[in-house]
Motif scaffolding. Structure first.
Motif, PDB file in Angstrom:
ATOM      1  N   ARG A 379       0.820  -1.221   0.000  1.00 40.93           N
ATOM      2  CA  ARG A 379       0.000   0.000   0.000  1.00 40.93           C
ATOM      3  C   ARG A 379       0.850   1.265   0.000  1.00 40.93           C
ATOM      4  O   ARG A 379       0.543   2.230  -0.679  1.00 40.93           O
ATOM      5  N   THR A 380       1.927   1.261   0.786  1.00 49.08           N
ATOM      6  CA  THR A 380       2.769   2.452   0.908  1.00 49.08           C
ATOM      7  C   THR A 380       4.227   2.074   0.701  1.00 49.08           C
ATOM      8  O   THR A 380       4.601   0.897   0.687  1.00 49.08           O
ATOM      9  N   PHE A 381       5.057   3.101   0.573  1.00 48.96           N
ATOM     10  CA  PHE A 381       6.487   2.863   0.425  1.00 48.96           C
ATOM     11  C   PHE A 381       7.073   2.214   1.677  1.00 48.96           C
ATOM     12  O   PHE A 381       7.925   1.334   1.602  1.00 48.96           O
ATOM     13  N   SER A 382       6.603   2.643   2.853  1.00 47.13           N
ATOM     14  CA  SER A 382       7.111   2.058   4.096  1.00 47.13           C
ATOM     15  C   SER A 382       6.804   0.571   4.169  1.00 47.13           C
ATOM     16  O   SER A 382       7.645  -0.232   4.595  1.00 47.13           O
ATOM     17  N   GLN A 383       5.604   0.197   3.733  1.00 49.17           N
ATOM     18  CA  GLN A 383       5.241  -1.218   3.710  1.00 49.17           C
ATOM     19  C   GLN A 383       6.117  -1.971   2.716  1.00 49.17           C
ATOM     20  O   GLN A 383       6.573  -3.086   3.002  1.00 49.17           O
ATOM     21  N   GLN A 384       6.372  -1.357   1.564  1.00 47.20           N
ATOM     22  CA  GLN A 384       7.246  -1.982   0.577  1.00 47.20           C
ATOM     23  C   GLN A 384       8.664  -2.152   1.140  1.00 47.20           C
ATOM     24  O   GLN A 384       9.302  -3.191   0.963  1.00 47.20           O
ATOM     25  N   GLU A 385       9.141  -1.109   1.840  1.00 49.17           N
ATOM     26  CA  GLU A 385      10.482  -1.158   2.410  1.00 49.17           C
ATOM     27  C   GLU A 385      10.586  -2.261   3.462  1.00 49.17           C
ATOM     28  O   GLU A 385      11.584  -2.996   3.508  1.00 49.17           O
ATOM     29  N   ASN A 386       9.544  -2.414   4.299  1.00 44.30           N
ATOM     30  CA  ASN A 386       9.547  -3.467   5.318  1.00 44.30           C
ATOM     31  C   ASN A 386       9.539  -4.856   4.684  1.00 44.30           C
ATOM     32  O   ASN A 386      10.288  -5.752   5.102  1.00 44.30           O
ATOM     33  N   ASN A 387       8.674  -5.043   3.686  1.00 45.50           N
ATOM     34  CA  ASN A 387       8.610  -6.337   3.001  1.00 45.50           C
ATOM     35  C   ASN A 387       9.932  -6.662   2.315  1.00 45.50           C
ATOM     36  O   ASN A 387      10.413  -7.801   2.359  1.00 45.50           O
ATOM     37  N   PHE A 388      10.509  -5.661   1.679  1.00 46.06           N
ATOM     38  CA  PHE A 388      11.791  -5.848   0.991  1.00 46.06           C
ATOM     39  C   PHE A 388      12.892  -6.201   1.993  1.00 46.06           C
ATOM     40  O   PHE A 388      13.722  -7.077   1.734  1.00 46.06           O
ATOM     41  N   THR A 389      12.869  -5.534   3.146  1.00 46.07           N
ATOM     42  CA  THR A 389      13.887  -5.781   4.171  1.00 46.07           C
ATOM     43  C   THR A 389      13.853  -7.229   4.643  1.00 46.07           C
ATOM     44  O   THR A 389      14.894  -7.894   4.737  1.00 46.07           O
ATOM     45  N   ILE A 390      12.651  -7.736   4.941  1.00 42.19           N
ATOM     46  CA  ILE A 390      12.523  -9.112   5.422  1.00 42.19           C
ATOM     47  C   ILE A 390      13.027 -10.096   4.378  1.00 42.19           C
ATOM     48  O   ILE A 390      13.785 -11.033   4.684  1.00 42.19           O
TER      49      ILE A 390
END
Length: 735
Positions: A379-390
């Motif tokens: 939904r958001t860039f922060s969510q994308q960043e968290n998913n990418f990090t994991i």
């Protein structure tokens, strides 16, 4: 002078009149102008567009978040707006948020070549350039407040965390050095090492099938001393200490972070509220993007992640096969030294090959993780960043540690026995541990990877941007006309040189800071998970980080374009990753001591089989006789038919030899009772160590509050003050 302050610079090639790219660029700039943005154009070999946002945008932003800034009342001072207010946290810079077609999409379509905020020639940057982004400032305190003022809170928190991590690494490094020195003191005095060095009548089985002779156990005297320098009682204490250290480090960081963000007035900052404010500034009728979840999409992503993990484990298996074949080839070499040290050479070359696979697969992992994140449609860039990090951390963990896990827990335990070896393709027998012990192989692998990773990687991390920057500066550009709002100006525009010099710097993207975090978190994993086998890991990490801080500073201030400043009040999902690593460190070190090291077999021997138990002797070392007790007898006639049995050493009986590191009966080669005693002791120790370590971690986490008392009181006073102000507005006559 205020007119020459620009929020952003867009760079475009000179496209053909009427082309699709030229039309898209013109439409984009026209939309900016309609929304009140000031645009300045400078023409060189590229087209440069300076963009400045209207002041009312920031006023709306401040009002929506309920934090009116008195400075915004001064219409003539847009430069006084806080840096992260001028560049709102978003996957795209501020101008692109307010337009229907994202700037990021236009860059992908080559309409624009680059978009970046400018490095300003201001007091803060000059201070950072002279006092912080220099090698001579390695031991100086970091100016976190000035970093925040120039790069924003997200970058400032990264350097605050890195500085805190490095500071506490000093404590871990000191403990590691003490452990290593304690091991050195028993270098020659260890009873087990003495017995190996004196075992000049103990004949051992050949280490390979062809051209390998019988050998005397005393030949491994030096390696035995090195092994017991690492593998001793102090290592167990150090492993427990590191489990506690990892917890204390994170708890103290939480407290430090609370103090820092409270001083910045960001303790209660809400990123989701910020995102909604930006959407309303863009369009008052904008509906919020709702949370969505697809089980089908999540299942597909999960299966692809598992497939990628299988591939990474397969690469680790390929490294195992390489070491097996390399050992066989080295043992058949005509060079005597290479033949004698075949196992060591196979491990060292395998470690170098492992490092190369880490470098290559790191790039592959990044593309795969980004592809999987796009499949999830966050939904958001922060969510994308968290998913990418994991995902990227999971892939990088298996890339970095699969080979180490094999060496630590499987090497020498699944290879069979003389006369019945497990073989690859029915030909090459699986490799064995070094004759002096399995922990030596893990020590070599850890040392090679950490030294290569922290030297070569850092050198390349600095040299590549530095060389790229120098090459860019060599390109001379002819002077052309400067145009502002369609009117010709002087060729020597004061902005031209600044924009060109910024364009010549190396490109940054939204994941530039992410790369730095990932590098440090992987290092943290090396420093904690297998630290029982390599006590010097914290020391290497400590010295590396002293330079890493200023290497990153030099890159950000001198060699790279300015990052888009972003707000943050913590290090995000990296904290959960670090906590997971802390738990893995307890499990990993417990397994290393229980399975890889000889600590448990020696203790079992001391308390169940040693002369101290049988004869109640108190004046002798209870590990006396351990080596002879840990060897099993093998009959030469039981060798496999295709094994080239070498000539027996002179003056020794050819009928029987002894095999090191196994507990088997002489008649049928089944496991002895002692083997099962040791197995039970290993399991009991593992359960006890992990439960004690995890309990101590939980107690430490409870004992050290995440938020200091003074921060809680400060927040309480602010809430009280805000409520009093609200009451004055509602009931001015009574308050």
């Amino acid at each position: 002078q205020n007119e020459e302050k620009w929020d952003f610079v867009l760079v475009s090639g000179i496209h053909t009149m009427g082309s699709e790219k030229e039309i898209k660029r013109k439409k984009f700039l026209d939309e900016l102008s309609k929304k009140g943005f000031t645009i300045k154009k400078i023409e060189d070999t590229k087209l440069f567009y300076g963009v400045r946002a209207p002041l009312q945008v920031f006023r709306k932003y401040q009002c929506l978040l309920g934090k009116p800034d008195s400075k915004l009342q001064n219409h003539s001072a847009p430069q006084d707006i806080p840096v992260t207010t001028r560049w709102i946290p978003n996957p795209n810079p501020l101008p692109s948020v307010l337009l229907p077609e994202k700037l990021r999409d236009l860059i992908k379509k080559k309409v624009f070549e680059a978009a970046f905020p400018l490095h300003e020639k201001e007091e803060v940057r000059e201070f950072l350039k002279e006092k912080w982004a220099r090698w001579r400032g390695v031991f100086s305190e970091q100016p976190i407040e000035k970093i925040r003022c120039y790069f924003g809170e997200k970058v400032a928190l990264y350097f605050a965390w890195l500085g805190w991590y490095t500071c506490l690494l000093g404590v871990a490094a000191l403990a590691g050095v003490v452990t290593f020195v304690a091991g050195i003191t028993v270098f020659s005095s260890s009873q087990v090492s003495k017995e190996i060095c004196e075992a000049n009548t103990t004949i051992m089985c050949p280490l390979c099938d062809q051209k390998c002779p019988f050998w005397v156990l005393s030949d491994t005297c030096t390696y035995a001393k090195v092994t017991h320098m690492i593998d001793n009682e102090a290592t167990v204490v150090f492993a427990m200490f590191m489990a506690i250290w990892a917890t204390v480090f994170l708890e103290l960081w939480k407290r430090q972070r609370a103090i820092v963000v409270t001083d910045w007035d960001l303790y209660g900052w809400d990123e989701e509220e910020e995102e909604l404010a930006m959407e309303l500034i863009n369009n008052l009728q904008q509906r919020p993007r709702l949370y969505q979840h697809s089980y089908f999409r999540s299942t597909i992503v999960l299966l692809l992640v598992l497939l990628m993990i299988v591939v990474l484990i397969g690469i680790a298996h390929a490294l195992v096969i390489y070491r097996v074949i390399a050992t066989a080839l080295f043992t058949q070499s005509s060079f005597g030294l290479l033949r004698e040290q075949a196992d060591t050479m196979a491990v060292m070359t395998g470690a170098v090959l492992h490092y190369i696979t880490i470098v290559v697969m790191s790039k592959v992992n990044r593309h795969v993780a980004l592809f999987l994140c796009n499949l999830e449609k966050p939904r958001t860039f922060s969510q994308q960043e968290n998913n990418f990090t994991i995902k990227i951390f999971t892939f990088q963990f298996f890339t970095n540690f699969s080979s180490l896990i094999y060496i630590a827990f499987f090497l020498g335990r699944i290879n069979g026995r003389p006369g019945h070896y497990v073989r690859i393709a029915g030909r090459w027998r699986l490799e064995e541990c070094h004759p002096s012990g399995c922990i030596t192989d893990l020590f070599i692998q850890m040392a090679v990877i950490m030294v290569l990773k922290q030297t070569i990687s850092n050198v390349m991390e600095y040299l590549i941007p530095w060389i790229a920057h120098k090459l860019r500066k060599k390109h001379k550009r002819p002077k052309k006309r400067s145009i502002m709002l369609g009117e010709e100006e002087e060729a020597e525009d004061p902005c031209k040189r600044q924009w060109l010099s910024n364009y010549e710097l190396n490109e940054v993207n939204v994941f530039s800071l992410f790369n730095e975090f990932l590098e440090m978190v992987i290092q943290y994993s090396f420093t904690t998970i297998f630290v029982a086998a390599f006590p010097l890991a914290p020391l290497l990490a400590f010295f590396n980080n002293l330079f890493e801080i200023h290497l990153d500073a030099i890159k950000m201030v001198r060699l790279h374009r300015r990052m888009v400043p972003r707000k943050a009040n913590d290090i995000g999902i990296w904290l959960q990753v670090l906590e997971a690593i802390g738990i893995l460190a307890v499990i990993g070190n417990g397994l290393v001591i229980a399975i890889t090291s000889d600590f448990i077999p020696v203790q079992v021997y001391k308390y169940m089989y040693s002369p101290c138990v049988r004869e109640n002797r108190t004046n002798m070392d209870c590990s006396t006789g351990y080596i002879n007790h840990s060897l099993s007898i093998f009959r030469i006639r039981d060798f496999e038919p295709y094994t080239d049995v070498p000539e027996m050493l002179p003056d020794f009986d050819r009928d029987e030899v002894k095999e090191y590191r196994d507990y088997r009966n002489a008649d049928d080669y089944t496991y002895t009772v002692q083997f099962w005693h040791i197995f039970a002791a290993r399991l009991a120790f593992l359960i006890l160590f992990e439960h004690v370590a995890l309990c101590v971690k939980l107690i430490a986490a409870w004992y050290i509050p995440d938020v200091p008392q003074r921060v809680k009181n400060e927040i309480l006073r602010r809430k009280h003050s805000d409520l009093c102000k609200e009451l004055r507005w509602v009931m001015p006559q009574k308050v």
